[in-house]
Design an enzyme around this catalytic site. Structure first.
Site, PDB file in Angstrom:
ATOM      1  N   SER A  14      24.270 -17.526  22.313  1.00  0.00           N
ATOM      2  CA  SER A  14      24.403 -16.019  22.976  1.00  0.00           C
ATOM      3  C   SER A  14      25.273 -15.057  21.944  1.00  0.00           C
ATOM      4  O   SER A  14      26.406 -15.286  21.438  1.00  0.00           O
ATOM      5  CB  SER A  14      24.938 -15.959  24.071  1.00  0.00           C
ATOM      6  OG  SER A  14      24.991 -14.671  24.525  1.00  0.00           O
ATOM      7  N   THR A  62      20.913 -15.084  31.491  1.00  0.00           N
ATOM      8  CA  THR A  62      19.745 -15.375  30.521  1.00  0.00           C
ATOM      9  C   THR A  62      19.262 -16.764  30.931  1.00  0.00           C
ATOM     10  O   THR A  62      19.216 -17.159  31.927  1.00  0.00           O
ATOM     11  CB  THR A  62      20.554 -15.170  28.983  1.00  0.00           C
ATOM     12  OG1 THR A  62      19.316 -15.454  28.071  1.00  0.00           O
ATOM     13  CG2 THR A  62      21.610 -16.377  28.822  1.00  0.00           C
ATOM     14  N   LYS A  66      17.300 -16.333  35.012  1.00  0.00           N
ATOM     15  CA  LYS A  66      16.743 -14.786  35.169  1.00  0.00           C
ATOM     16  C   LYS A  66      16.154 -14.716  36.556  1.00  0.00           C
ATOM     17  O   LYS A  66      16.112 -13.633  37.343  1.00  0.00           O
ATOM     18  CB  LYS A  66      15.701 -14.394  34.192  1.00  0.00           C
ATOM     19  CG  LYS A  66      16.878 -14.023  32.908  1.00  0.00           C
ATOM     20  CD  LYS A  66      15.873 -13.288  31.789  1.00  0.00           C
ATOM     21  CE  LYS A  66      16.708 -12.831  30.653  1.00  0.00           C
ATOM     22  NZ  LYS A  66      16.104 -11.770  29.562  1.00  0.00           N
ATOM     23  N   ALA A 129       2.842 -13.954  28.816  1.00  0.00           N
ATOM     24  CA  ALA A 129       2.687 -13.220  30.095  1.00  0.00           C
ATOM     25  C   ALA A 129       3.759 -13.870  30.966  1.00  0.00           C
ATOM     26  O   ALA A 129       3.551 -14.155  32.084  1.00  0.00           O
ATOM     27  CB  ALA A 129       1.450 -13.773  30.690  1.00  0.00           C
ATOM     28  N   GLY A 130       4.866 -13.985  30.320  1.00  0.00           N
ATOM     29  CA  GLY A 130       6.230 -14.510  30.871  1.00  0.00           C
ATOM     30  C   GLY A 130       6.850 -13.271  31.549  1.00  0.00           C
ATOM     31  O   GLY A 130       6.629 -12.185  31.995  1.00  0.00           O
ATOM     32  N   GLY A 131       8.311 -13.611  31.849  1.00  0.00           N
ATOM     33  CA  GLY A 131       9.200 -12.633  32.357  1.00  0.00           C
ATOM     34  C   GLY A 131       9.527 -11.428  31.575  1.00  0.00           C
ATOM     35  O   GLY A 131       9.419 -10.237  31.875  1.00  0.00           O
ATOM     36  N   ASN A 151      -2.579 -15.266  26.626  1.00  0.00           N
ATOM     37  CA  ASN A 151      -1.489 -16.416  27.023  1.00  0.00           C
ATOM     38  C   ASN A 151      -2.050 -17.713  26.961  1.00  0.00           C
ATOM     39  O   ASN A 151      -3.189 -17.994  27.381  1.00  0.00           O
ATOM     40  CB  ASN A 151      -0.859 -15.947  28.494  1.00  0.00           C
ATOM     41  CG  ASN A 151       0.419 -16.571  28.623  1.00  0.00           C
ATOM     42  OD1 ASN A 151       1.448 -16.342  27.993  1.00  0.00           O
ATOM     43  ND2 ASN A 151       0.455 -17.489  29.985  1.00  0.00           N
ATOM     44  N   TYR A 223      14.779 -11.998  17.730  1.00  0.00           N
ATOM     45  CA  TYR A 223      15.741 -11.434  16.641  1.00  0.00           C
ATOM     46  C   TYR A 223      16.365 -12.558  15.925  1.00  0.00           C
ATOM     47  O   TYR A 223      17.071 -12.125  14.898  1.00  0.00           O
ATOM     48  CB  TYR A 223      16.689 -10.330  17.224  1.00  0.00           C
ATOM     49  CG  TYR A 223      17.769 -11.069  18.304  1.00  0.00           C
ATOM     50  CD1 TYR A 223      17.359 -10.814  19.609  1.00  0.00           C
ATOM     51  CD2 TYR A 223      19.012 -11.339  17.711  1.00  0.00           C
ATOM     52  CE1 TYR A 223      18.534 -11.512  20.335  1.00  0.00           C
ATOM     53  CE2 TYR A 223      19.944 -11.780  18.770  1.00  0.00           C
ATOM     54  CZ  TYR A 223      19.498 -12.071  19.918  1.00  0.00           C
ATOM     55  OH  TYR A 223      20.354 -12.485  20.846  1.00  0.00           O
ATOM     56  N   GLY A 244      13.634  -8.117  17.389  1.00  0.00           N
ATOM     57  CA  GLY A 244      13.878  -7.836  18.911  1.00  0.00           C
ATOM     58  C   GLY A 244      15.347  -7.231  18.485  1.00  0.00           C
ATOM     59  O   GLY A 244      15.989  -6.951  19.638  1.00  0.00           O
TER      60      GLY A 244
HETATM   61  P1  ATR Z   1      10.684 -15.105  29.030  1.00  0.00           P
HETATM   62  O1  ATR Z   1      11.362 -14.575  30.087  1.00  0.00           O
HETATM   63  O2  ATR Z   1      11.486 -15.131  27.756  1.00  0.00           O
HETATM   64  O3  ATR Z   1       9.450 -14.407  28.928  1.00  0.00           O
HETATM   65  P2  ATR Z   1       9.185 -17.220  30.357  1.00  0.00           P
HETATM   66  O4  ATR Z   1       8.780 -16.269  31.572  1.00  0.00           O
HETATM   67  O5  ATR Z   1       9.357 -18.652  30.338  1.00  0.00           O
HETATM   68  O6  ATR Z   1      10.334 -16.640  29.342  1.00  0.00           O
HETATM   69  O7  ATR Z   1       7.751 -17.155  29.429  1.00  0.00           O
HETATM   70  C1  ATR Z   1       7.510 -17.683  28.035  1.00  0.00           C
HETATM   71  C2  ATR Z   1       6.332 -17.057  27.428  1.00  0.00           C
HETATM   72  O8  ATR Z   1       5.948 -17.985  26.054  1.00  0.00           O
HETATM   73  C3  ATR Z   1       5.066 -17.684  28.375  1.00  0.00           C
HETATM   74  O9  ATR Z   1       4.121 -16.592  27.925  1.00  0.00           O
HETATM   75  C4  ATR Z   1       4.591 -18.878  27.636  1.00  0.00           C
HETATM   76  O10 ATR Z   1       3.360 -19.229  27.900  1.00  0.00           O
HETATM   77  P3  ATR Z   1       2.792 -20.218  28.926  1.00  0.00           P
HETATM   78  O11 ATR Z   1       2.755 -19.284  30.352  1.00  0.00           O
HETATM   79  O12 ATR Z   1       1.387 -20.733  28.816  1.00  0.00           O
HETATM   80  O13 ATR Z   1       3.998 -21.085  29.354  1.00  0.00           O
HETATM   81  C5  ATR Z   1       4.951 -18.738  26.197  1.00  0.00           C
HETATM   82  N1  ATR Z   1       5.033 -19.736  25.470  1.00  0.00           N
HETATM   83  C6  ATR Z   1       6.217 -20.788  25.482  1.00  0.00           C
HETATM   84  N2  ATR Z   1       6.119 -21.812  24.634  1.00  0.00           N
HETATM   85  C7  ATR Z   1       4.810 -21.411  24.081  1.00  0.00           C
HETATM   86  C8  ATR Z   1       4.100 -22.398  23.171  1.00  0.00           C
HETATM   87  N3  ATR Z   1       4.463 -23.671  22.408  1.00  0.00           N
HETATM   88  N4  ATR Z   1       2.794 -22.033  22.640  1.00  0.00           N
HETATM   89  C9  ATR Z   1       2.228 -20.675  23.479  1.00  0.00           C
HETATM   90  N5  ATR Z   1       2.896 -19.823  24.264  1.00  0.00           N
HETATM   91  C10 ATR Z   1       4.360 -20.397  24.443  1.00  0.00           C
END
Ligand code: ATR
Length: 276
Positions: A14, A62, A66, A129-131, A151, A223, A244
Site C-alpha cells: 500500500s 482495502t 471493503k 463486475a466487482g466492487g 465479466n 496503477y 489508475g
Molecule cells: P474489486 O473491488 O477490485 O472490484 P472484486 O469485487 O473482487 O474486487 O472484483 C474483481 C473483478 O476482477 C471481478 O470482475 C472478477 O471477475 P469474477 O467476477 O469472474 O470473479 C475479476 N477477475 C479477477 N481475476 C480474474 C481473472 N483471472 N480473469 C478474469 N477476471 C478476473
C-alpha cells in the site's frame, strides 16, 4: 496524536501512507500520523470500535475487507449505500462510525476535463463486475450513451444490468457481452478487474479493431504496475491510455478532505511518490 490507518491483507504494497503523510506534513498537521496495518477478518470489529472511541481518527479499508467491514458500521453514506463497499471510516459524532466509498469520486475527478465533458454521449466498454466496477458504473451511467459490460462470471454482469436497466437508466442502456468477446468499437474501454496486477497477465480479449480508432481511450484502474499489458497493447496500437494513478490519488484526497477538512493539492511531488 491523531492516528490514521489503512487496513488490508496483504498491505505491504500500500502506498497510501506515503501520500497521506506527505499531505499531513505539507499542511502542518504535525500531530497526525498515517500507518498501514495487516489485519485479519476477526480484527475488523475492534478497528471500528477504535474509530467509535476516537482512538483512531480515520481508517482506509482495502482488499479484501471493503465489504466485510460493513456489518460493523453504524451508517453508510450515499457513496457506499448501493455497492455496500466501503474504503473510508470516519467518526461523525455520538459514537457513530460512518462508512463511505471515495473510489467513485476518485474516478470522476481523474478526468481532467470533468466527467460530463469526457463521457457525455459516449459508448463505454467495461471489463469486470466487482466492487470497483460498481462504484464506476454509478458515475458513468449518468452520462454514457451505451454501456457494455463483460465479466468472467457472466451472472454478475447480468445482475448489474438488471439492477440498473429500466430502473436507473433507459431499458437498453446496459448490455452484457460474452467473456472474451467485444461489442462494437467504443469511445472508452475500462479494465476494472485485477488482471494485470501481476506481470504478464492478459485479459484474453482481442482489441485489434481499435487500430483504426486511435481516439479511443483505454483506462486501467491498476496503477502498479504502471503499464499493464492491456495499456501497453493499447499504446502500441496508437490508442490513448490512462492508468489508475489519478483515480488512486483522488480517492485518497477525498478521504483526506473528509477527515481533516483540508483539500491538499495533487502536485508533481505527490504524483512522483507513486513512481516506484
Ligand atoms: P474489486 O473491488 O477490485 O472490484 P472484486 O469485487 O473482487 O474486487 O472484483 C474483481 C473483478 O476482477 C471481478 O470482475 C472478477 O471477475 P469474477 O467476477 O469472474 O470473479 C475479476 N477477475 C479477477 N481475476 C480474474 C481473472 N483471472 N480473469 C478474469 N477476471 C478476473
Amino acid at each position: 496524536m491523531k492516528k490514521y490507518l489503512v487496513i488490508g491483507n496483504p498491505i505491504e504494497h500500500s502506498l497510501s501512507p506515503l501520500i497521506h503523510n506527505y499531505w499531513m506534513k505539507k499542511n502542518g498537521l504535525k500531530d497526525s500520523i498515517y500507518e498501514k496495518r495487516k489485519v485479519e477478518e476477526e480484527d475488523l470489529k475492534d478497528i471500528v470500535n477504535q474509530v467509535r472511541d476516537k482512538k483512531l481518527a480515520g481508517v482506509n479499508v482495502t482488499l479484501p475487507f471493503k465489504e466485510k467491514i460493513v456489518p460493523f458500521l453504524d451508517r453508510l453514506d450515499d457513496t457506499a449505500a448501493q455497492s455496500k463497499t466501503v474504503n473510508t471510516l470516519i467518526n461523525v459524532g455520538s459514537k457513530t462510525v460512518l462508512g463511505l466509498n471515495t473510489d467513485g469520486i476518485g474516478f470522476d475527478r481523474s478526468f481532467a476535463k470533468g466527467l460530463k465533458d469526457e463521457l457525455n454521449g459516449k459508448d463505454i466498454f467495461v471489463i469486470g463486475a466487482g466492487g470497483a466496477m460498481l462504484q464506476i458504473l454509478l458515475s458513468i451511467v449518468l452520462y454514457a450513451n451505451k454501456i457494455y459490460i463483460t465479466n468472467r462470471t457472466r451472472k454478475k454482469a447480468e445482475q448489474l444490468r438488471d439492477k440498473h436497466n429500466g430502473v436507473v437508466v433507459g431499458e437498453k442502456k446496459i448490455e452484457v457481452i460474452d467473456w472474451g468477446k467485444t461489442p462494437k468499437v467504443c469511445d472508452l474501454v475500462i479494465n476494472t478487474t485485477s488482471v494485470g496486477l501481476r506481470k504478464n497477465e492478459n485479459l484474453g480479449i482481442d482489441f485489434k479493431e481499435y487500430e483504426n480508432n486511435k481516439s479511443a481511450l483505454f483506462y486501467d484502474l491498476i496503477y502498479n504496475p504502471e503499464e499493464t499489458n492491456f495499456l501497453r497493447e493499447a499504446r502500441l496500437r496508437g490508442n490513448k491510455t490512462i492508468n489508475g494513478k489519478m483515480m488512486f490519488l483522488n480517492q485518497a484526497l477525498a478521504s483526506f478532505e473528509r477527515w481533516t477538512g483540508i483539500s491538499p493539492k495533487i502536485d508533481n511531488e505527490v504524483i512522483k511518490l507513486l513512481d516506484r
